[in-house]
Motif scaffolding. Sequence first.
Motif, PDB file in Angstrom:
ATOM      1  N   ALA A  74       0.810  -1.219   0.000  1.00 51.98           N
ATOM      2  CA  ALA A  74       0.000   0.000   0.000  1.00 51.98           C
ATOM      3  C   ALA A  74       0.847   1.275   0.000  1.00 51.98           C
ATOM      4  O   ALA A  74       0.319   2.362  -0.191  1.00 51.98           O
ATOM      5  CB  ALA A  74      -0.932  -0.010   1.205  1.00 51.98           C
ATOM      6  N   GLN A  75       2.170   1.118   0.238  1.00 55.62           N
ATOM      7  CA  GLN A  75       3.022   2.312   0.299  1.00 55.62           C
ATOM      8  C   GLN A  75       3.392   2.791  -1.101  1.00 55.62           C
ATOM      9  O   GLN A  75       4.114   2.109  -1.822  1.00 55.62           O
ATOM     10  CB  GLN A  75       4.308   2.000   1.065  1.00 55.62           C
ATOM     11  N   PRO A  76       2.948   3.989  -1.494  1.00 55.34           N
ATOM     12  CA  PRO A  76       3.282   4.472  -2.836  1.00 55.34           C
ATOM     13  C   PRO A  76       4.776   4.794  -2.976  1.00 55.34           C
ATOM     14  O   PRO A  76       5.318   4.774  -4.075  1.00 55.34           O
ATOM     15  CB  PRO A  76       2.441   5.751  -2.982  1.00 55.34           C
ATOM     16  N   SER A  77       5.449   5.029  -1.826  1.00 50.35           N
ATOM     17  CA  SER A  77       6.870   5.379  -1.884  1.00 50.35           C
ATOM     18  C   SER A  77       7.763   4.190  -2.265  1.00 50.35           C
ATOM     19  O   SER A  77       8.922   4.361  -2.610  1.00 50.35           O
ATOM     20  CB  SER A  77       7.323   5.932  -0.533  1.00 50.35           C
ATOM     21  N   ARG A  78       7.233   2.979  -2.170  1.00 50.37           N
ATOM     22  CA  ARG A  78       8.081   1.830  -2.495  1.00 50.37           C
ATOM     23  C   ARG A  78       8.103   1.597  -4.001  1.00 50.37           C
ATOM     24  O   ARG A  78       7.146   1.928  -4.709  1.00 50.37           O
ATOM     25  CB  ARG A  78       7.574   0.592  -1.756  1.00 50.37           C
ATOM     26  N   ASN A  79       9.165   0.982  -4.465  1.00 52.85           N
ATOM     27  CA  ASN A  79       9.336   0.706  -5.885  1.00 52.85           C
ATOM     28  C   ASN A  79       8.524  -0.528  -6.279  1.00 52.85           C
ATOM     29  O   ASN A  79       8.945  -1.653  -6.025  1.00 52.85           O
ATOM     30  CB  ASN A  79      10.822   0.513  -6.157  1.00 52.85           C
ATOM     31  N   HIS A  80       7.389  -0.321  -6.906  1.00 49.06           N
ATOM     32  CA  HIS A  80       6.508  -1.443  -7.251  1.00 49.06           C
ATOM     33  C   HIS A  80       6.979  -2.210  -8.478  1.00 49.06           C
ATOM     34  O   HIS A  80       6.342  -3.177  -8.887  1.00 49.06           O
ATOM     35  CB  HIS A  80       5.078  -0.937  -7.454  1.00 49.06           C
ATOM     36  N   GLN A  81       8.088  -1.789  -9.067  1.00 52.71           N
ATOM     37  CA  GLN A  81       8.601  -2.495 -10.253  1.00 52.71           C
ATOM     38  C   GLN A  81       9.600  -3.582  -9.871  1.00 52.71           C
ATOM     39  O   GLN A  81       9.937  -4.423 -10.694  1.00 52.71           O
ATOM     40  CB  GLN A  81       9.291  -1.493 -11.187  1.00 52.71           C
ATOM     41  N   LYS A 102      13.751  -1.623  -0.984  1.00 53.24           N
ATOM     42  CA  LYS A 102      12.705  -0.610  -1.125  1.00 53.24           C
ATOM     43  C   LYS A 102      11.620  -1.039  -2.107  1.00 53.24           C
ATOM     44  O   LYS A 102      10.716  -0.260  -2.423  1.00 53.24           O
ATOM     45  CB  LYS A 102      13.320   0.714  -1.612  1.00 53.24           C
ATOM     46  N   GLY A 103      11.736  -2.270  -2.636  1.00 50.00           N
ATOM     47  CA  GLY A 103      10.729  -2.757  -3.576  1.00 50.00           C
ATOM     48  C   GLY A 103       9.568  -3.398  -2.832  1.00 50.00           C
ATOM     49  O   GLY A 103       9.329  -3.115  -1.648  1.00 50.00           O
ATOM     50  N   ILE A 104       8.838  -4.254  -3.511  1.00 51.10           N
ATOM     51  CA  ILE A 104       7.744  -4.984  -2.869  1.00 51.10           C
ATOM     52  C   ILE A 104       8.049  -6.492  -2.913  1.00 51.10           C
ATOM     53  O   ILE A 104       9.027  -6.903  -3.521  1.00 51.10           O
ATOM     54  CB  ILE A 104       6.374  -4.666  -3.510  1.00 51.10           C
TER      55      ILE A 104
END
Lengths: 206, 206
Positions: A74-81, A102-104
């Motif tokens: 849910a954290q937009p600051s993390r790197n979802h890629q 820092k990713g998911i």
Amino acid sequence: MEFSSKLLEKAVNEMSQLPGIGKRTALRLVLHLLKQPQERTGFLTEALMNMRHQIRFCESCHNISDEKICEICAQPSRNHQTICVVEDVRDVMAIENTGQFKGIYHVLGGKISPIEGVGPSQLTITSLVEKVKSGKVSEIIFALSSTIEGDTTNFYIYKQIADSSILVSTIARGIAVGDELEYADEVTLGRSILHRIPFENNYKNS
Amino acid sequence: MEFSSKLLEKAVNEMSQLPGIGKRTALRLVLHLLKQPQERTGFLTEALMNMRHQIRFCESCHNISDEKICEICAQPSRNHQTICVVEDVRDVMAIENTGQFKGIYHVLGGKISPIEGVGPSQLTITSLVEKVKSGKVSEIIFALSSTIEGDTTNFYIYKQIADSSILVSTIARGIAVGDELEYADEVTLGRSILHRIPFENNYKNS
């Protein structure tokens, strides 16, 4: 073991079904509860029941979560890629503790293990492959334990995503920080030489 | 530990209140329950709750029992004049396992331990002294562990029953059957010489 009470025997039997808890340990634990106020047993059983019945899994990464989408996803600051593939919630906790990622995550829920009867369909592999195929992912990091089961699982997933152009890596294997070289196993020491890293990289942060 | 779920955290916290169960072990146990069918957790919590709320203590010997009088005290074939004084139900089970004792028990429920805040009034000493004073007892065997607490408890009880004419003994201390002499501690080895027994007695049954 001969019990003087069926109630005691039943409690010990159920307790000793837990992994690593033998009959003697179970008896010790149960007798401890018996010495404590009744509420203690109430608190314990309520917490276990609530957990077992109400717990949810994040719809995105399949990690244990109280919400539809877990705190990390849910954290937009993390790197979802960048997705780190792990076995279970303990690995997520361990990696989060380092503060280096820092990713998911993507929680598989286990490893492929024919011996234990765990096939690919019992894991969340399909959902991972779909994520990759959706084109929103740029890197996959495999962080499974380096056992036969872990390597099999890595390879099984790798084959399914090999035709996409994303980066695929595994976490580094090597001598643990603070460990003595002479006590390291050959395979680990061998790999740590094969996959040596430029000297100055040791002093960089990710 | 940072948990991704409050429900999980609560279950782990309650589980880790049990003696010898740390946070990591608790997490492993709780995750095991999560992988098992929901009924498993139901069986475990039900067994614990039933035990905690319904268990009774024998009105005669204070052992854990499902009835007013436990199975051992209820047997007319046992010698009700010989009482073996033990700390808890585990000791009863251990002695019963040997098949060497035909008397009955008296379960103290602990040992006198000022450090842990256990005084004589929290144990079932009064009831034992009453039994002795009633004149129906001919022998008391102390089978508490030989620690400071055990010896203190033995002595405390002994002083209260010293004026009655019953036999009072403690279980024998010595080198365990099958143990090597050279590894025995000095006190035990010393006592085993001091309290040596006639050779032919080794081959007698009680």
